[in-house]
Design an enzyme around this catalytic site. Sequence first.
Site, PDB file in Angstrom:
ATOM      1  N   LYS A  16       0.806  -1.224   0.000  1.00  0.00           N
ATOM      2  CA  LYS A  16       0.000   0.000   0.000  1.00  0.00           C
ATOM      3  C   LYS A  16       0.842   1.279   0.000  1.00  0.00           C
ATOM      4  O   LYS A  16       0.514   2.237  -0.712  1.00  0.00           O
ATOM      5  CB  LYS A  16      -0.952  -0.002   1.195  1.00  0.00           C
TER       6      LYS A  16
ATOM      7  N   GLU B 251      -7.259  12.343  -2.982  1.00  0.00           N
ATOM      8  CA  GLU B 251      -7.110  13.105  -1.733  1.00  0.00           C
ATOM      9  C   GLU B 251      -6.720  12.222  -0.555  1.00  0.00           C
ATOM     10  O   GLU B 251      -5.802  12.552   0.202  1.00  0.00           O
ATOM     11  CB  GLU B 251      -8.412  13.854  -1.421  1.00  0.00           C
TER      12      GLU B 251
ATOM     13  N   ASN C 163      -4.857   1.808  -1.701  1.00  0.00           N
ATOM     14  CA  ASN C 163      -5.421   0.459  -1.712  1.00  0.00           C
ATOM     15  C   ASN C 163      -6.262   0.192  -2.959  1.00  0.00           C
ATOM     16  O   ASN C 163      -6.843  -0.887  -3.094  1.00  0.00           O
ATOM     17  CB  ASN C 163      -6.221   0.170  -0.434  1.00  0.00           C
TER      18      ASN C 163
ATOM     19  N   ALA D 139       1.539   0.817  12.123  1.00  0.00           N
ATOM     20  CA  ALA D 139       1.850   2.092  11.472  1.00  0.00           C
ATOM     21  C   ALA D 139       2.026   1.904   9.969  1.00  0.00           C
ATOM     22  O   ALA D 139       2.623   2.746   9.301  1.00  0.00           O
ATOM     23  CB  ALA D 139       3.112   2.706  12.082  1.00  0.00           C
TER      24      ALA D 139
ATOM     25  N   ALA E  30      -2.611   0.185   6.231  1.00  0.00           N
ATOM     26  CA  ALA E  30      -3.956   0.155   6.805  1.00  0.00           C
ATOM     27  C   ALA E  30      -4.051   1.057   8.027  1.00  0.00           C
ATOM     28  O   ALA E  30      -5.034   1.775   8.211  1.00  0.00           O
ATOM     29  CB  ALA E  30      -4.332  -1.277   7.175  1.00  0.00           C
TER      30      ALA E  30
ATOM     31  N   ARG F 231       6.052  -1.661  16.658  1.00  0.00           N
ATOM     32  CA  ARG F 231       7.352  -2.227  17.031  1.00  0.00           C
ATOM     33  C   ARG F 231       8.492  -1.309  16.610  1.00  0.00           C
ATOM     34  O   ARG F 231       9.513  -1.231  17.285  1.00  0.00           O
ATOM     35  CB  ARG F 231       7.508  -3.608  16.392  1.00  0.00           C
TER      36      ARG F 231
ATOM     37  N   ARG G 157       8.500   4.727  12.994  1.00  0.00           N
ATOM     38  CA  ARG G 157       7.354   4.718  12.069  1.00  0.00           C
ATOM     39  C   ARG G 157       6.087   5.195  12.754  1.00  0.00           C
ATOM     40  O   ARG G 157       5.279   5.930  12.171  1.00  0.00           O
ATOM     41  CB  ARG G 157       7.147   3.312  11.499  1.00  0.00           C
TER      42      ARG G 157
ATOM     43  N   GLY H  87     -12.829  -7.885  11.291  1.00  0.00           N
ATOM     44  CA  GLY H  87     -12.204  -7.171  10.189  1.00  0.00           C
ATOM     45  C   GLY H  87     -13.039  -7.125   8.921  1.00  0.00           C
ATOM     46  O   GLY H  87     -12.883  -6.217   8.100  1.00  0.00           O
TER      47      GLY H  87
END
Length: 343
Positions: free
Chosen positions: A146, A158, A167, A208, A211, A232, A236, A320
Amino acid sequence: MSSIVAASNPDSMKQSAAASSISIIRSEESSRPLALPPRPPELLRPRIPPRSSCRLNIRLRIITIRPMKSHHPTGTISGATTLVGILADPIAHIQTPQRLNAWFRDEGCDAVLVPMHVTANDLERLVEGARRIQNLGGLIVTVPHKESMTRLCDRLGEEAAMTGAVNAVQRMPDGRLLGENFDGKGFVGGLRGRGIDPKGHDVLLAGAGGAARAIGFALARERIGSLVIANRNRDRAQELADSIHRNFPQLPIAATRDEAPGPFSLIVNATTLGMKESDEIPVAESLLRPGMVVAEAVMKPARTKLLDKAERHGCHVHEGRHMLEAQIELLGRFVLGSRQSQS
């Protein structure tokens, strides 16, 4: 349903009975019975035994012929079918082909979405080839491509420009590529569809990546109470926090490598943790408390280890799949572009 009205001589029926069987062959594609070859009248007429105390018993047996079903949404893939690809690595877990192809079918679009297993090293070469495929409508982009896709598109919408992640890609007639991002709208739309208003929530966002970026910006737009980004790689997380803060300076926001103590009212997993049975949950179990909302971006399995633990702690769990369901129409209309009106 097909029906048969049997007409017999009343006097004959009073005299006898016989167990006769009539078969109706019915096609699922039509409500009318299929034509059968003519038979001699004596084969269709029930035999009447000599005893007069019997009763006529006719059994109707329905034989259903099930035609082979095509997996293509409009029934047949032809030379006029618009192709759409979905890029991922790995790819076996993705749920988008099933849902978007169903949408194509319901909308009557002559288009088909096919999975394409593409590694990060091969992404650029695939995109260059995609520019030259004249019947390609566009691409759906997922993990881990992505963020990389933003630099491979000629223009960004935008949301993609703001979040730094793509995506969905629309191929223009001249081969140029327009990238956009619908993950944020999908996530918020999925919440609202389940009766959850993100406004005012204190949010812990795990992740981060692409998504997480879309979800973080979308939640900030919904005027959440505060946002902590845990990743982690803390750098980022900080970069994402700074980016969101530039667009929404009024939002209290922080970045951490380890979870902040909270309390939180909404926890979102936007990492890939949970796709494998061996994965640990992405947040400390001590943060789970009754009444809070725990939401997933992982779609397969539908119930991750995090959601199972959250439910045992009395949390409201949010799968999800709701994020995908809420953006299917947006994705479909975008990747087809002007081709949709030609379908």
